[in-house]
Design a protein around this motif. Structure first.
Motif, PDB file in Angstrom:
ATOM      1  N   MET A   1      36.286 -35.503   6.044  1.00 12.50           N
ATOM      2  CA  MET A   1      36.898 -36.771   5.926  1.00 12.50           C
ATOM      3  C   MET A   1      35.712 -37.873   5.863  1.00 12.50           C
ATOM      4  N   TYR A   2      34.468 -37.751   6.607  1.00 10.06           N
ATOM      5  CA  TYR A   2      33.696 -38.887   6.802  1.00 10.06           C
ATOM      6  C   TYR A   2      32.548 -38.411   5.864  1.00 10.06           C
ATOM      7  N   GLU A   3      32.414 -37.583   5.094  1.00 12.67           N
ATOM      8  CA  GLU A   3      31.552 -37.213   4.091  1.00 12.67           C
ATOM      9  C   GLU A   3      30.749 -38.278   3.263  1.00 12.67           C
ATOM     10  N   SER A   4      31.378 -39.340   2.895  1.00  7.55           N
ATOM     11  CA  SER A   4      30.860 -40.333   2.375  1.00  7.55           C
ATOM     12  C   SER A   4      30.084 -41.258   3.178  1.00  7.55           C
ATOM     13  N   LEU A   5      30.365 -41.210   4.493  1.00 11.64           N
ATOM     14  CA  LEU A   5      29.476 -41.776   5.288  1.00 11.64           C
ATOM     15  C   LEU A   5      28.136 -40.837   6.017  1.00 11.64           C
ATOM     16  N   THR A   6      28.621 -39.881   6.368  1.00 13.05           N
ATOM     17  CA  THR A   6      27.593 -38.748   7.031  1.00 13.05           C
ATOM     18  C   THR A   6      26.467 -38.312   6.102  1.00 13.05           C
ATOM     19  N   CYS A   7      26.758 -38.515   4.571  1.00 12.78           N
ATOM     20  CA  CYS A   7      25.760 -37.969   3.664  1.00 12.78           C
ATOM     21  C   CYS A   7      24.533 -38.973   3.747  1.00 12.78           C
ATOM     22  N   LEU A   8      24.782 -40.075   4.269  1.00  6.31           N
ATOM     23  CA  LEU A   8      23.554 -41.029   4.310  1.00  6.31           C
ATOM     24  C   LEU A   8      22.733 -40.799   5.588  1.00  6.31           C
ATOM     25  N   ILE A   9      22.751 -39.832   6.558  1.00  2.00           N
ATOM     26  CA  ILE A   9      22.001 -39.586   7.656  1.00  2.00           C
ATOM     27  C   ILE A   9      20.762 -39.300   7.195  1.00  2.00           C
ATOM     28  N   PRO A  10      20.363 -38.488   6.409  1.00  7.24           N
ATOM     29  CA  PRO A  10      18.852 -38.151   6.081  1.00  7.24           C
ATOM     30  C   PRO A  10      18.184 -39.594   5.354  1.00  7.24           C
ATOM     31  N   ALA A  11      18.709 -40.333   4.565  1.00  6.75           N
ATOM     32  CA  ALA A  11      18.068 -41.654   4.106  1.00  6.75           C
ATOM     33  C   ALA A  11      17.934 -42.422   5.289  1.00  6.75           C
ATOM     34  N   LEU A  12      18.712 -42.617   6.283  1.00  5.44           N
ATOM     35  CA  LEU A  12      18.856 -43.482   7.321  1.00  5.44           C
ATOM     36  C   LEU A  12      17.508 -42.917   8.381  1.00  5.44           C
ATOM     37  N   GLN A  13      17.577 -41.713   8.574  1.00 11.08           N
ATOM     38  CA  GLN A  13      16.666 -41.155   9.394  1.00 11.08           C
ATOM     39  C   GLN A  13      15.112 -41.227   8.807  1.00 11.08           C
ATOM     40  N   ASN A  14      14.927 -41.422   7.512  1.00 12.42           N
ATOM     41  CA  ASN A  14      13.700 -41.386   6.756  1.00 12.42           C
ATOM     42  C   ASN A  14      13.032 -42.787   6.752  1.00 12.42           C
ATOM     43  N   GLY A  15      13.842 -43.838   7.516  1.00 12.46           N
ATOM     44  CA  GLY A  15      13.559 -45.272   7.508  1.00 12.46           C
ATOM     45  C   GLY A  15      13.668 -45.985   6.331  1.00 12.46           C
ATOM     46  N   GLN A  16      14.897 -45.572   5.413  1.00 14.58           N
ATOM     47  CA  GLN A  16      15.339 -46.367   4.363  1.00 14.58           C
ATOM     48  C   GLN A  16      16.403 -47.292   4.527  1.00 14.58           C
ATOM     49  N   ALA A  17      16.425 -47.794   5.703  1.00 14.38           N
ATOM     50  CA  ALA A  17      17.519 -48.725   6.169  1.00 14.38           C
ATOM     51  C   ALA A  17      16.916 -50.245   5.545  1.00 14.38           C
ATOM     52  N   GLY A  18      15.639 -50.555   5.736  1.00 14.39           N
ATOM     53  CA  GLY A  18      15.268 -51.781   5.216  1.00 14.39           C
ATOM     54  C   GLY A  18      13.974 -52.320   6.082  1.00 14.39           C
ATOM     55  N   GLU A  19      13.885 -53.641   6.089  1.00 14.68           N
ATOM     56  CA  GLU A  19      12.667 -54.121   6.874  1.00 14.68           C
ATOM     57  C   GLU A  19      12.858 -55.695   6.759  1.00 14.68           C
ATOM     58  N   TRP A  20      12.329 -56.116   8.036  1.00 10.64           N
ATOM     59  CA  TRP A  20      12.102 -57.769   7.883  1.00 10.64           C
ATOM     60  C   TRP A  20      10.951 -58.098   6.931  1.00 10.64           C
ATOM     61  N   ILE A  21      11.187 -59.105   6.159  1.00  7.59           N
ATOM     62  CA  ILE A  21      10.052 -59.640   5.369  1.00  7.59           C
ATOM     63  C   ILE A  21       9.552 -61.108   5.841  1.00  7.59           C
ATOM     64  N   VAL A  22       8.504 -60.958   6.361  1.00 10.44           N
ATOM     65  CA  VAL A  22       7.921 -62.163   7.118  1.00 10.44           C
ATOM     66  C   VAL A  22       6.751 -62.917   6.163  1.00 10.44           C
ATOM     67  N   ASP A  23       6.920 -64.043   5.891  1.00 11.49           N
ATOM     68  CA  ASP A  23       5.781 -64.944   4.915  1.00 11.49           C
ATOM     69  C   ASP A  23       4.695 -65.369   5.892  1.00 11.49           C
ATOM     70  N   ARG A  24       3.511 -64.383   5.536  1.00 12.64           N
ATOM     71  CA  ARG A  24       2.329 -64.577   6.184  1.00 12.64           C
ATOM     72  C   ARG A  24       1.244 -65.129   5.149  1.00 12.64           C
ATOM     73  N   LYS A  25       1.845 -65.398   4.026  1.00 14.59           N
ATOM     74  CA  LYS A  25       0.984 -65.998   2.861  1.00 14.59           C
ATOM     75  C   LYS A  25       0.668 -67.567   3.142  1.00 14.59           C
ATOM     76  N   ASN A  26       1.854 -68.231   3.392  1.00 13.40           N
ATOM     77  CA  ASN A  26       1.951 -69.682   3.268  1.00 13.40           C
ATOM     78  C   ASN A  26       1.611 -70.343   4.506  1.00 13.40           C
ATOM     79  N   ASP A  27       0.854 -71.488   4.679  1.00 16.62           N
ATOM     80  CA  ASP A  27       0.594 -72.096   5.891  1.00 16.62           C
ATOM     81  C   ASP A  27       1.645 -73.132   6.359  1.00 16.62           C
ATOM     82  N   GLY A  28       2.772 -73.467   5.608  1.00 16.36           N
ATOM     83  CA  GLY A  28       3.506 -74.532   5.969  1.00 16.36           C
ATOM     84  C   GLY A  28       3.467 -75.973   5.590  1.00 16.36           C
ATOM     85  N   THR A  29       2.314 -76.185   4.552  1.00 16.65           N
ATOM     86  CA  THR A  29       2.042 -77.191   3.858  1.00 16.65           C
ATOM     87  C   THR A  29       3.009 -77.475   2.898  1.00 16.65           C
TER      88      THR A  29
END
Length: 147
Positions: A1-29
């Motif tokens: 019943m929940y296979e469409s959701l539970t099939c995502l367990i391996p990908a989520l365990q492997n850190g494939q959820a995403g990341e925060w993107i933080v601008d470290r290049k620009n200085d705010g000028t």
């Protein structure tokens, strides 16, 4: 019943959820304005959001449009201060899918909420509970009512 959701367990365990993107290049000028941090969701998290909403549409008997009411009722039954502190091992499928939908919808109001739940292991724990429920249904017969 929940296979469409539970099939995502391996990908989520492997850190494939995403990341925060933080601008470290620009200085705010003026010439190099800083871009505010934002979340870049990976394929697994995007698919999870899509599948949560698809599940809710496909299973109106779960009444997930009332996910807040479902979660509050179960929180009160378990005597928890927060819905996020509930004992997942004691939750039925309706409540677990309500947790997933609540986390996905919270993203609209607070960027990074779903990523937080992915990275701290909550989403995988919830999905594993759904997998247990599916395995229990298969073991005891498919004729059982939906958990």
């Amino acid at each position: 019943m929940y296979e469409s959701l539970t099939c995502l367990i391996p990908a989520l365990q492997n850190g494939q959820a995403g990341e925060w993107i933080v601008d470290r290049k620009n200085d705010g000028t003026k010439e190099h304005p800083i871009q505010f941090p934002f979340v870049s969701y990976g394929d697994a998290a995007c698919k999870l959001i899509e599948e949560i909403h698809r599940f809710a549409e496909k299973h109106p008997e779960f009444e997930l449009n009332q996910y807040q009411t479902i979660l509050e009722k179960k929180r009160n039954e378990q005597g928890c201060d927060s819905v996020w502190a509930m004992d997942v091992d004691q939750l039925d499928g309706k409540t677990v899918t309500a947790l997933l939908l609540g986390a996905a919808r919270a993203e609209r109001f607070s960027e990074g909420t779903l990523l937080h739940f992915c990275k701290d292991g909550s989403v995988v724990k919830w999905l594993k509970r759904l997998k247990e429920l599916d395995e229990g249904r298969q073991k005891h017969g498919a004729g059982l009512p939906a958990p």
